[in-house]
Scaffold this motif. Sequence first.
Motif, PDB file in Angstrom:
ATOM      1  N   LEU A 363       0.823  -1.210   0.000  1.00  0.00           N
ATOM      2  CA  LEU A 363       0.000   0.000   0.000  1.00  0.00           C
ATOM      3  C   LEU A 363       0.856   1.258   0.000  1.00  0.00           C
ATOM      4  CD1 LEU A 363      -2.789  -1.104   2.503  1.00  0.00           C
ATOM      5  CD2 LEU A 363      -2.990  -0.819   0.023  1.00  0.00           C
ATOM      6  N   VAL A 364       1.951   1.241   0.758  1.00  0.00           N
ATOM      7  CA  VAL A 364       2.849   2.406   0.769  1.00  0.00           C
ATOM      8  C   VAL A 364       3.412   2.655  -0.625  1.00  0.00           C
ATOM      9  CG1 VAL A 364       5.120   3.185   1.541  1.00  0.00           C
ATOM     10  CG2 VAL A 364       3.439   2.405   3.207  1.00  0.00           C
ATOM     11  N   GLU A 365       3.778   1.577  -1.338  1.00  0.00           N
ATOM     12  CA  GLU A 365       4.297   1.745  -2.690  1.00  0.00           C
ATOM     13  C   GLU A 365       3.216   2.289  -3.613  1.00  0.00           C
ATOM     14  OE1 GLU A 365       7.413   1.376  -5.649  1.00  0.00           O
ATOM     15  OE2 GLU A 365       7.213   1.766  -3.499  1.00  0.00           O
ATOM     16  N   CYS A 366       1.985   1.820  -3.466  1.00  0.00           N
ATOM     17  CA  CYS A 366       0.882   2.358  -4.271  1.00  0.00           C
ATOM     18  C   CYS A 366       0.700   3.851  -4.005  1.00  0.00           C
ATOM     19  CB  CYS A 366      -0.418   1.614  -3.954  1.00  0.00           C
ATOM     20  SG  CYS A 366      -0.452  -0.100  -4.502  1.00  0.00           S
ATOM     21  N   ARG A 367       0.794   4.228  -2.745  1.00  0.00           N
ATOM     22  CA  ARG A 367       0.611   5.637  -2.390  1.00  0.00           C
ATOM     23  C   ARG A 367       1.759   6.490  -2.927  1.00  0.00           C
ATOM     24  NH1 ARG A 367      -0.227   6.491   3.777  1.00  0.00           N
ATOM     25  NH2 ARG A 367       1.979   5.942   3.770  1.00  0.00           N
ATOM     26  N   ARG A 368       2.972   5.965  -2.862  1.00  0.00           N
ATOM     27  CA  ARG A 368       4.116   6.714  -3.386  1.00  0.00           C
ATOM     28  C   ARG A 368       3.967   6.966  -4.881  1.00  0.00           C
ATOM     29  NH1 ARG A 368       8.754   6.001  -5.996  1.00  0.00           N
ATOM     30  NH2 ARG A 368       8.410   3.770  -6.291  1.00  0.00           N
ATOM     31  N   LEU A 369       3.481   5.957  -5.589  1.00  0.00           N
ATOM     32  CA  LEU A 369       3.329   6.082  -7.044  1.00  0.00           C
ATOM     33  C   LEU A 369       2.281   7.109  -7.425  1.00  0.00           C
ATOM     34  CD1 LEU A 369       3.511   2.271  -7.827  1.00  0.00           C
ATOM     35  CD2 LEU A 369       5.273   3.969  -8.364  1.00  0.00           C
ATOM     36  N   ARG A 370       1.377   7.422  -6.499  1.00  0.00           N
ATOM     37  CA  ARG A 370       0.359   8.448  -6.776  1.00  0.00           C
ATOM     38  C   ARG A 370       0.956   9.851  -6.801  1.00  0.00           C
ATOM     39  NH1 ARG A 370      -4.941   8.162  -5.687  1.00  0.00           N
ATOM     40  NH2 ARG A 370      -4.792  10.005  -4.341  1.00  0.00           N
ATOM     41  N   THR A 371       2.084  10.033  -6.126  1.00  0.00           N
ATOM     42  CA  THR A 371       2.627  11.382  -5.989  1.00  0.00           C
ATOM     43  C   THR A 371       3.987  11.568  -6.656  1.00  0.00           C
ATOM     44  OG1 THR A 371       3.600  10.788  -3.857  1.00  0.00           O
ATOM     45  CG2 THR A 371       1.393  11.759  -3.833  1.00  0.00           C
ATOM     46  N   GLU A 372       4.794  10.507  -6.713  1.00  0.00           N
ATOM     47  CA  GLU A 372       6.143  10.625  -7.248  1.00  0.00           C
ATOM     48  C   GLU A 372       6.214  10.104  -8.679  1.00  0.00           C
ATOM     49  OE1 GLU A 372       9.041   8.788  -4.773  1.00  0.00           O
ATOM     50  OE2 GLU A 372       8.291   9.704  -2.925  1.00  0.00           O
ATOM     51  N   LEU A 373       7.079  10.699  -9.461  1.00  0.00           N
ATOM     52  CA  LEU A 373       7.325  10.207 -10.813  1.00  0.00           C
ATOM     53  C   LEU A 373       8.293   9.032 -10.763  1.00  0.00           C
ATOM     54  CD1 LEU A 373       7.759  13.540 -12.829  1.00  0.00           C
ATOM     55  CD2 LEU A 373       5.777  12.012 -12.825  1.00  0.00           C
ATOM     56  N   VAL A 374       8.011   8.009 -11.535  1.00  0.00           N
ATOM     57  CA  VAL A 374       8.947   6.890 -11.616  1.00  0.00           C
ATOM     58  C   VAL A 374      10.198   7.348 -12.361  1.00  0.00           C
ATOM     59  CG1 VAL A 374       7.070   5.224 -11.590  1.00  0.00           C
ATOM     60  CG2 VAL A 374       7.984   5.995 -13.781  1.00  0.00           C
ATOM     61  N   ASP A 375      11.279   6.637 -12.116  1.00  0.00           N
ATOM     62  CA  ASP A 375      12.534   6.956 -12.783  1.00  0.00           C
ATOM     63  C   ASP A 375      12.418   6.676 -14.285  1.00  0.00           C
ATOM     64  OD1 ASP A 375      15.583   7.453 -12.526  1.00  0.00           O
ATOM     65  OD2 ASP A 375      15.429   5.564 -13.653  1.00  0.00           O
ATOM     66  N   ALA A 376      12.778   7.652 -15.107  1.00  0.00           N
ATOM     67  CA  ALA A 376      12.621   7.521 -16.560  1.00  0.00           C
ATOM     68  C   ALA A 376      13.474   6.387 -17.110  1.00  0.00           C
ATOM     69  CB  ALA A 376      12.984   8.838 -17.239  1.00  0.00           C
ATOM     70  N   GLU A 377      14.672   6.201 -16.575  1.00  0.00           N
ATOM     71  CA  GLU A 377      15.536   5.125 -17.056  1.00  0.00           C
ATOM     72  C   GLU A 377      14.945   3.762 -16.693  1.00  0.00           C
ATOM     73  OE1 GLU A 377      20.163   3.562 -16.574  1.00  0.00           O
ATOM     74  OE2 GLU A 377      19.579   5.557 -15.869  1.00  0.00           O
ATOM     75  N   ALA A 378      14.396   3.660 -15.471  1.00  0.00           N
ATOM     76  CA  ALA A 378      13.758   2.408 -15.063  1.00  0.00           C
ATOM     77  C   ALA A 378      12.561   2.102 -15.942  1.00  0.00           C
ATOM     78  CB  ALA A 378      13.350   2.476 -13.596  1.00  0.00           C
ATOM     79  N   LEU A 379      11.816   3.123 -16.318  1.00  0.00           N
ATOM     80  CA  LEU A 379      10.668   2.932 -17.197  1.00  0.00           C
ATOM     81  C   LEU A 379      11.107   2.392 -18.548  1.00  0.00           C
ATOM     82  CD1 LEU A 379       7.726   3.198 -18.010  1.00  0.00           C
ATOM     83  CD2 LEU A 379       8.112   5.641 -18.420  1.00  0.00           C
ATOM     84  N   GLU A 380      12.197   2.905 -19.066  1.00  0.00           N
ATOM     85  CA  GLU A 380      12.682   2.416 -20.358  1.00  0.00           C
ATOM     86  C   GLU A 380      13.132   0.956 -20.263  1.00  0.00           C
ATOM     87  OE1 GLU A 380      12.348   3.923 -23.298  1.00  0.00           O
ATOM     88  OE2 GLU A 380      11.224   5.364 -22.070  1.00  0.00           O
ATOM     89  N   LEU A 381      13.690   0.561 -19.116  1.00  0.00           N
ATOM     90  CA  LEU A 381      14.073  -0.834 -18.935  1.00  0.00           C
ATOM     91  C   LEU A 381      12.840  -1.741 -18.961  1.00  0.00           C
ATOM     92  CD1 LEU A 381      16.828  -0.725 -16.160  1.00  0.00           C
ATOM     93  CD2 LEU A 381      17.121  -1.301 -18.574  1.00  0.00           C
TER      94      LEU A 381
END
Length: 978
Positions: A363-381
């Motif tokens: 749940l904490v990770e879900c909440r973090r994703l609501r407010t923070e941007l994911v790392d662009a490099e990680a997204l490309e991976l």
Amino acid sequence: MPSARLRALGSIVPALLLAFVAPCAIAQEPESDDRIFPFESKIHDFDNGLRLITVPTEFPGTVAIHCVVSVGSRNEVEAGKSGFAHFFEHMMFRGTESMSAAEQAAEFKSAGADRNAYTTDDYTNYHTVVPTEELERVLRLEADRFQNLSYEETAFRTEALAVLGEYNKNSANPISQLFERIRKKAFSTHTYEHTTIGFLKDIRVMPGAYKYSLQFFDRYYRPEYTTIVVVGDVTAKRTQELVQKYWGSWERGGFTAEIPEEPTQTEPLEVRIPWPAPTNPWVTVAFKGPKFSQTESHMAALDLLSQLAFGDNSTLFKRLYLEERLVDQFFPYFPDQSDPGLVYVMARVRDPKDWATVRDAILVECRRLRTELVDAEALELVKTNGRYSFAGGLNSSAAIADTIAGYVARTRTPESINDLYRMYAGLKPEDLREAAQKTFVDSGRTIATVSHGELPEAPAPITLSKWEKLETTPGADVTIGSTSVAASPTTWVRNGTQVILQPSASPLVTISLAFETGAAHDPVGRKGLTYLAAQLLTGGATTERSYDQILSDLYPMATSVGASVGEELTVIGGTVHKDHLDAYTDLLCEMLGSNAFSESDFDRIRSDAITSIEIGLRDSDDEELGKEVLLQQIFDDHPYAPLQQGSVRDLNAIALADVRAHARSHLLGSPVVIGLAGGYPEGFADAFVQRLRTFAPKAGNATPDFGKRLSETASAPATLDESQMLIVEKNALATGMHFGFPIEVDRSHPDWHAMWLVRSYIGEHRSENSHLYQRLRELRGLNYGDYAYIEYFPNGGSRTQPPANHPRRFPTFTVWLRPVPHENAAFALKGAWFELNKLIENGLSQEEFEVTRSFLSKYSALLLQTADRRLGYTIDQRFYGQSDFVSFVRAGLERLTLEDVNQAIRRHLHADRIQYVVVTDDGERFKQQITALEATPITYATKPDQATLDEDEIIEAIHLDLRSENVRVVPVAEVFER
């Protein structure tokens, strides 16, 4: 991405058993036009609404035909009819107006077909793979059943029992109950409220729905709901002509189901699911998610986000699984669905006290994703991994057709694949945050737990509207270049080497290192040593990299390094795109040659092995449990007796120092057969062999006795003096049964072809093309299936074809009866014995022999459709000292006569001195039934014909010559303990 979502659920049962599944092959990266699906497809719409999609491929000799009906459990809008689409899938195998079910099955068998079907929430798929020359026959047969299906009410009622058997089979795994209960809780109106198999209460009343079944067929089995997908060694023009010939007159329907719309969920929900047997708790956090779409970005963004945040390269996975060791299973599951469904994050917790910690970490990770941007490099991976993973499924005509089916069911075109992946490519971190904000909301959340006994009290789940910090408690050199190697997929280099080369133009490269040591070589008191060593070499840190870093480095390659431990061989390797071959090879050699033998990695791997026994085998898979117990009983004190992963007692006694020494001296120090397949560059084989020999000095060594090591020191297991039975008692909704005995017929034996044919006649795995299946399941509706084996077949419930790299010098003949309702179990076991005894007394008829031989001659090629399977079978053939598998099979079958087969039956099969294993809920009750002289009659929902009833009287009166003192009852907690 979609392929990743589908992989997640498919991995659950194998993961519970810690089975090794070879990494899928990685197909060529898309061309510059950004088409991830690179094959040209031809679409033709017929006047009646039927659509044909033809995909010619360069895989020679085979063709896959999928008949995709865009009707699934989603369409079950009438009360009391949940599970009917799945039930009706079964009825589609029941014959037509001009052809009985048996006659139809015989036609498919004559074609050498590998055919089956499955039902999902949104569609039903009937799939067949055959040699190309059988395309017209299959299209004709499929057209007949789609237009002229016909069955009697008796057959309908009988099949209802088989569906109940399937439900009972699934009931052994807590995952089945978890999905059933969480969907029931999360949905109040939409038909996604029930799983595909349906509610048990509806399954029980299915026998009375004969008239409704005819209406269901008339409504939905119409051309406008159907798409035919033909993939393989074909042309679009010829395929279109054949479909027009056999399907062109099919009449369009006019029915449309009104699917109820699910109202917006307004509050968080929870469901607690008690489990009757010991199990590690499951914690699942689910949210209402979007429907499948290749044009709207919400689904695609959430898909990427679920993999990035909760997949096996995510920070949270590594923390909970690798570092803090709170879970032994952790993954997201986000299936494609035609209407808004659920996105799941699933975890199996090692210790019940940590269940709420894991829940809140999610749940904490879900909440973090609501407010923070994911790392662009990680997204490309994640995008890179998804593209290579998807491409990895396109390694045979059958695999391509399988991939297309789900897209075609919803969009009726494979081009939607390219549209979707173009959308993935364009997504930004902002898009993923927006998806999280839409999806990860308290009001759309449902939390489910499965546990044995009450879980410890815990605070209410944290909310997603405010930030809180989560506190956790961590718990001589080989020359290859000068050797002429044919491009045949079944050629190995001879003349003193054991390097198998199968070059091709494929962009995929498969590496298999077959070490001549296995579980049977483990010392007494240390059973499981080879398994732990192999798992540590492929799942632990090196002196240069942590295991966390290894996972991160493998992630963009979309592959893995895996280990399969058999009794006499241990195979390590994987498949990778040639773009990554150098990096993959570097990592593979580092893992094997510079392993750190970390204490934390060892503790994790050993704990997982014990869990796979205590929770996976004992609790979650009654079928695999019975099979492995049977083999232990047959082999008794033979080196084959223990599980490949060892016993609980021995695993607890093994220390890291034992594993380190064993890995270096017995595993890496044993002879190694090297297998390479695919598009590896010139010179690669030479360099790779030399590199391996720096830490595996016997890599490529000439060993004429390869495959004979154990047979020189161990004797064949003894046949019993009289029949015995072990009854494993556990909480079970149905009774599962296995029986068998040792035989001397491995692939080097002159009777192997005869016995391979006999076991196929008795019960080809997961196929209706078998005698027992027809007599027990089809005629009497006793269970879901009945099969026979002369070679080891691990994880049969999750496989449709036998895996490679489990060769054995000491084989067995075994029979598997899938779970039967308790009240009919004794009759079913007697019925199987009756058919075996009849076969021994009478042998096969000329027609039975010819039909089975023809089927196997064609079917054998279907076992080798992918490069990694061809390589695996070639290694096994080398173990037995035999030639290319298909040539070996066909040549042997061609020489075979009916008299050869019947003599082999008399030499190797017997109906006495049998070892039986039964898994049931009341062991003493079954013991009394099976040892008493009284009849054990079958209970029917609807009685069959008089001939069957007359035969029933003979079967129910059979006494299996089991003396009471030869029947033991043991609690499940005792098996595999030592």
